[in-house]
Design a protein around this motif. Structure first.
Motif, PDB file in Angstrom:
ATOM      1  N   PHE A 155       0.999  41.498 -12.275  1.00 52.23           N
ATOM      2  CA  PHE A 155      -0.352  41.458 -13.115  1.00 52.23           C
ATOM      3  C   PHE A 155      -0.202  42.547 -14.329  1.00 52.23           C
ATOM      4  CE2 PHE A 155      -4.448  43.421 -14.110  1.00 52.23           C
ATOM      5  CZ  PHE A 155      -5.252  42.204 -14.720  1.00 52.23           C
ATOM      6  N   ILE A 156       0.032  43.839 -14.171  1.00 50.20           N
ATOM      7  CA  ILE A 156       0.422  44.675 -15.283  1.00 50.20           C
ATOM      8  C   ILE A 156       1.485  44.042 -16.104  1.00 50.20           C
ATOM      9  CG2 ILE A 156       0.923  47.111 -15.684  1.00 50.20           C
ATOM     10  CD1 ILE A 156      -0.407  47.965 -12.836  1.00 50.20           C
ATOM     11  N   LYS A 157       2.504  43.673 -15.655  1.00 48.87           N
ATOM     12  CA  LYS A 157       3.704  43.507 -16.258  1.00 48.87           C
ATOM     13  C   LYS A 157       3.294  42.255 -17.080  1.00 48.87           C
ATOM     14  CE  LYS A 157       8.610  41.909 -15.863  1.00 48.87           C
ATOM     15  NZ  LYS A 157       8.436  40.548 -16.452  1.00 48.87           N
ATOM     16  N   THR A 158       2.881  41.268 -16.626  1.00 50.92           N
ATOM     17  CA  THR A 158       2.386  39.826 -17.431  1.00 50.92           C
ATOM     18  C   THR A 158       1.281  40.582 -18.487  1.00 50.92           C
ATOM     19  OG1 THR A 158       2.740  38.494 -15.680  1.00 50.92           O
ATOM     20  CG2 THR A 158       1.330  37.654 -17.389  1.00 50.92           C
ATOM     21  N   THR A 159       0.535  41.446 -18.278  1.00 48.66           N
ATOM     22  CA  THR A 159      -0.619  41.717 -19.215  1.00 48.66           C
ATOM     23  C   THR A 159       0.068  42.368 -20.515  1.00 48.66           C
ATOM     24  OG1 THR A 159      -2.173  41.865 -17.550  1.00 48.66           O
ATOM     25  CG2 THR A 159      -2.790  43.179 -19.626  1.00 48.66           C
ATOM     26  N   LEU A 160       0.715  43.408 -20.176  1.00 53.08           N
ATOM     27  CA  LEU A 160       1.279  44.079 -21.254  1.00 53.08           C
ATOM     28  C   LEU A 160       2.467  43.409 -22.055  1.00 53.08           C
ATOM     29  CD1 LEU A 160       1.703  47.801 -19.374  1.00 53.08           C
ATOM     30  CD2 LEU A 160      -0.143  46.826 -20.809  1.00 53.08           C
ATOM     31  N   GLU A 161       2.964  42.404 -21.546  1.00 51.55           N
ATOM     32  CA  GLU A 161       3.812  41.710 -22.049  1.00 51.55           C
ATOM     33  C   GLU A 161       3.174  40.840 -23.448  1.00 51.55           C
ATOM     34  OE1 GLU A 161       5.589  38.901 -19.273  1.00 51.55           O
ATOM     35  OE2 GLU A 161       7.337  40.213 -18.816  1.00 51.55           O
ATOM     36  N   LYS A 162       2.002  40.857 -23.209  1.00 50.49           N
ATOM     37  CA  LYS A 162       1.462  40.117 -24.112  1.00 50.49           C
ATOM     38  C   LYS A 162       1.196  40.959 -25.360  1.00 50.49           C
ATOM     39  CE  LYS A 162      -2.280  38.216 -21.181  1.00 50.49           C
ATOM     40  NZ  LYS A 162      -3.488  37.939 -20.578  1.00 50.49           N
ATOM     41  N   ILE A 163       1.319  42.245 -25.542  1.00 47.61           N
ATOM     42  CA  ILE A 163       1.486  43.294 -26.664  1.00 47.61           C
ATOM     43  C   ILE A 163       2.943  43.784 -26.823  1.00 47.61           C
ATOM     44  CG2 ILE A 163      -1.154  43.624 -26.518  1.00 47.61           C
ATOM     45  CD1 ILE A 163      -0.345  46.371 -25.249  1.00 47.61           C
ATOM     46  N   GLY A 164       3.923  43.232 -26.073  1.00 44.71           N
ATOM     47  CA  GLY A 164       5.284  43.668 -26.449  1.00 44.71           C
ATOM     48  C   GLY A 164       5.585  44.863 -25.734  1.00 44.71           C
ATOM     49  N   VAL A 165       4.788  45.215 -24.562  1.00 43.60           N
ATOM     50  CA  VAL A 165       5.175  46.529 -23.875  1.00 43.60           C
ATOM     51  C   VAL A 165       5.981  46.078 -22.611  1.00 43.60           C
ATOM     52  CG1 VAL A 165       4.115  48.235 -22.536  1.00 43.60           C
ATOM     53  CG2 VAL A 165       3.272  47.663 -24.937  1.00 43.60           C
ATOM     54  N   THR A 166       7.012  46.718 -22.286  1.00 44.12           N
ATOM     55  CA  THR A 166       7.693  46.436 -21.066  1.00 44.12           C
ATOM     56  C   THR A 166       7.201  47.184 -19.988  1.00 44.12           C
ATOM     57  OG1 THR A 166       9.651  45.549 -22.243  1.00 44.12           O
ATOM     58  CG2 THR A 166       9.889  46.196 -19.849  1.00 44.12           C
ATOM     59  N   TYR A 167       6.749  46.624 -18.826  1.00 47.15           N
ATOM     60  CA  TYR A 167       6.700  47.453 -17.652  1.00 47.15           C
ATOM     61  C   TYR A 167       7.196  47.519 -16.471  1.00 47.15           C
ATOM     62  CZ  TYR A 167       3.903  48.885 -13.354  1.00 47.15           C
ATOM     63  OH  TYR A 167       3.363  49.427 -12.194  1.00 47.15           O
ATOM     64  N   GLY A 168       7.847  48.374 -15.807  1.00 47.14           N
ATOM     65  CA  GLY A 168       8.643  48.424 -14.721  1.00 47.14           C
ATOM     66  C   GLY A 168       8.466  49.260 -13.882  1.00 47.14           C
ATOM     67  N   PRO A 169       7.519  49.127 -12.663  1.00 43.24           N
ATOM     68  CA  PRO A 169       7.081  49.891 -11.615  1.00 43.24           C
ATOM     69  C   PRO A 169       8.472  50.680 -11.036  1.00 43.24           C
ATOM     70  CG  PRO A 169       7.008  47.564 -10.704  1.00 43.24           C
ATOM     71  CD  PRO A 169       7.324  47.420 -12.338  1.00 43.24           C
ATOM     72  N   PRO A 170       8.175  51.973 -10.625  1.00 43.95           N
ATOM     73  CA  PRO A 170       6.956  52.714 -10.352  1.00 43.95           C
ATOM     74  C   PRO A 170       6.506  53.321 -11.974  1.00 43.95           C
ATOM     75  CG  PRO A 170       8.619  53.931  -9.802  1.00 43.95           C
ATOM     76  CD  PRO A 170       9.403  52.887 -10.033  1.00 43.95           C
ATOM     77  N   ALA A 171       7.521  53.251 -12.979  1.00 41.41           N
ATOM     78  CA  ALA A 171       6.938  53.870 -14.195  1.00 41.41           C
ATOM     79  C   ALA A 171       6.005  55.064 -14.240  1.00 41.41           C
ATOM     80  CB  ALA A 171       6.231  52.884 -14.883  1.00 41.41           C
ATOM     81  N   GLN A 172       6.499  56.005 -13.324  1.00 39.04           N
ATOM     82  CA  GLN A 172       5.731  57.261 -13.158  1.00 39.04           C
ATOM     83  C   GLN A 172       5.710  58.246 -14.229  1.00 39.04           C
ATOM     84  OE1 GLN A 172       3.815  57.859 -10.509  1.00 39.04           O
ATOM     85  NE2 GLN A 172       4.512  56.129  -9.533  1.00 39.04           N
ATOM     86  N   THR A 173       6.830  58.020 -15.247  1.00 42.07           N
ATOM     87  CA  THR A 173       7.052  58.778 -16.490  1.00 42.07           C
ATOM     88  C   THR A 173       7.266  57.981 -17.691  1.00 42.07           C
ATOM     89  OG1 THR A 173       9.275  58.922 -16.289  1.00 42.07           O
ATOM     90  CG2 THR A 173       7.860  60.947 -15.164  1.00 42.07           C
ATOM     91  N   PRO A 174       6.577  58.414 -18.728  1.00 47.74           N
ATOM     92  CA  PRO A 174       6.877  57.486 -20.014  1.00 47.74           C
ATOM     93  C   PRO A 174       8.262  57.545 -20.734  1.00 47.74           C
ATOM     94  CG  PRO A 174       5.826  59.739 -20.651  1.00 47.74           C
ATOM     95  CD  PRO A 174       5.801  59.494 -19.074  1.00 47.74           C
ATOM     96  N   PRO A 175       8.903  56.573 -21.085  1.00 49.26           N
ATOM     97  CA  PRO A 175       9.960  56.407 -21.783  1.00 49.26           C
ATOM     98  C   PRO A 175       9.952  57.335 -22.819  1.00 49.26           C
ATOM     99  CG  PRO A 175       8.762  54.369 -22.476  1.00 49.26           C
ATOM    100  CD  PRO A 175       7.914  55.171 -21.314  1.00 49.26           C
TER     101      PRO A 175
END
Length: 384
Positions: A155-175
């Motif tokens: 759900f998070i991955k699909t939502t953030l893709e709408k604004i061109g953001v890549t989410y890959g759990p656990p993503a505990q720290t920012p890139p």
């Protein structure tokens, strides 16, 4: 007693910071103790990444540079403001139910976290082993929680893709920042928790600075802003709550309506909201709500003006009064006419907001406005 910590490696910059702190204390005396920390491991343990740094009662207020005496004096004068959750805004919590409205709330939260360099915690509360998704093949609760966790991450991955953001759990720290960007993307943590949503959100709100949540969701009417969960959250949360309508689109906040009666004329809350909207580059519309013939408005305007000027706001504020029984309907009309992006309710006593919540006209009007609503209470835990 206020605890002041100076972090540094005993170099010229640290000595300069120590001297400026001493000068600031001479002009604005505080019942305080000043500690110096130079051991690298201790500095890191206190959450300081760059030295020299200045900490006030456990909160880093300046890092990586030497503030002027005047700046340190202002920090001492506004030390309670620096401790407020809305001011520091380091952690944003987004309760979701895997619905479109909660997806929209997540998008709002991401933009705010990006702006304030905060982290995001997305939580999903399981108040039933068959709520929110399909049960696991094994049928065991632990297996089902794993299934829901996967659904949440997708759900998070699909939502953030709408604004061109890549989410890959656990993503505990920012890139790391890209192409010279000043800030990186917010760190995102997702968690599935057992319990009733209201209880889970209240508990988690104690360690977060802002809640961002949608006004409708899977539960329909029972799960909207004026339903059981969100209404309860607006009363019991230990941090400010931003309610986001499903139809709202994040285009920044340019005009903010501060709705007030005399109970909400709290100097500290006004400063919190002012510093918040200043960082967003917004203009403040101070709108008093009350009956016709009410006295004391000129005094209220002057008190607000003093706090506004003290906060050093960039734009002049706009003062108006709304009269009548259908207060929220009038506020919505004002919001439409003045292109308001955000409504803020700050109350000294929760009875004012509670009264508004239980009027049917309020439910219809606020939902119809399609505007985000920020709710704050004058509670001590807002400063922790």
């Amino acid at each position: 007693m206020t605890t002041i910590k100076i972090f540094g490696e005993r170099d010229a910059a640290t000595r300069h910071l120590r001297e400026n702190v001493a000068l600031a204390l001479s002009s604005f005396p505080l019942n305080s103790r000043v500690l110096e920390v130079s051991e690298p491991n201790t500095i890191r343990a206190d959450g300081v990444a760059n030295t020299p740094a200045l900490m006030l009662d456990g909160d880093v207020v300046v890092e990586g540079r030497v503030p002027t005496v005047e700046e340190i004096t202002r920090i001492f004068q506004n030390r309670f403001l620096y401790k407020s959750k809305l001011f520091r805004l380091r952690s944003v919590m987004v309760p979701v139910d895997i619905s479109e409205p909660s997806a929209n709330a997540l998008l709002f939260a991401w933009h705010l976290a990006k702006k304030f360099e905060a982290k995001i915690e997305v939580i999903h509360a399981m108040d039933s082993i068959f709520e929110g998704g399909l049960p696991s093949a094994s049928g065991f609760l632990a297996g089902y929680k794993k299934t829901v966790q996967a659904e949440l991450d997708d759900f998070i991955k699909t939502t953030l893709e709408k604004i061109g953001v890549t989410y890959g759990p656990p993503a505990q720290t920012p890139p790391a920042p890209k192409n010279g960007e000043e800030t990186s993307e917010p760190a995102i943590k997702s968690t599935v928790l057992y319990g009733f949503p209201e209880e889970v959100i209240e508990e988690q709100s104690q360690k977060n600075d802002l809640i961002v949540m949608g006004t409708t969701g899977r539960g329909g009417v029972a799960r909207n802003l004026f339903g059981s969960v969100s209404t309860e959250v607006s009363h019991i949360a230990h941090c400010p709550v931003l309610f986001v309508p499903a139809e709202a689109t994040f285009n920044g906040f340019h005009n903010v309506l501060y709705a007030s009666n005399f109970d909400s004329l709290d100097a500290l809350r006004i400063k919190q909201v002012l510093t918040f909207i200043q960082r967003l580059g917004a203009r403040m519309h101070f709108v008093h709500v009350g009956p016709a013939g009410e006295e004391g408005l000129e005094l209220e305007r002057k008190l607000f003006e003093v706090n506004y000027e003290h906060a050093g706001a960039e734009y002049p504020f706009i003062f108006n009064k709304m009269v009548g029984d259908d207060v929220i309907e009038q506020l919505n009309d004002y919001a439409f006419q003045h292109r308001i992006d955000l409504m803020v309710f700050v109350t000294h006593q929760r009875s004012f907001w509670e009264t508004l919540l239980h009027k049917s006209i309020t439910r219809k009007a606020v939902l119809g406005a399609g505007l985000p609503v920020l709710v704050m209470h004058s509670d001590d835990d807002m400063l922790k």
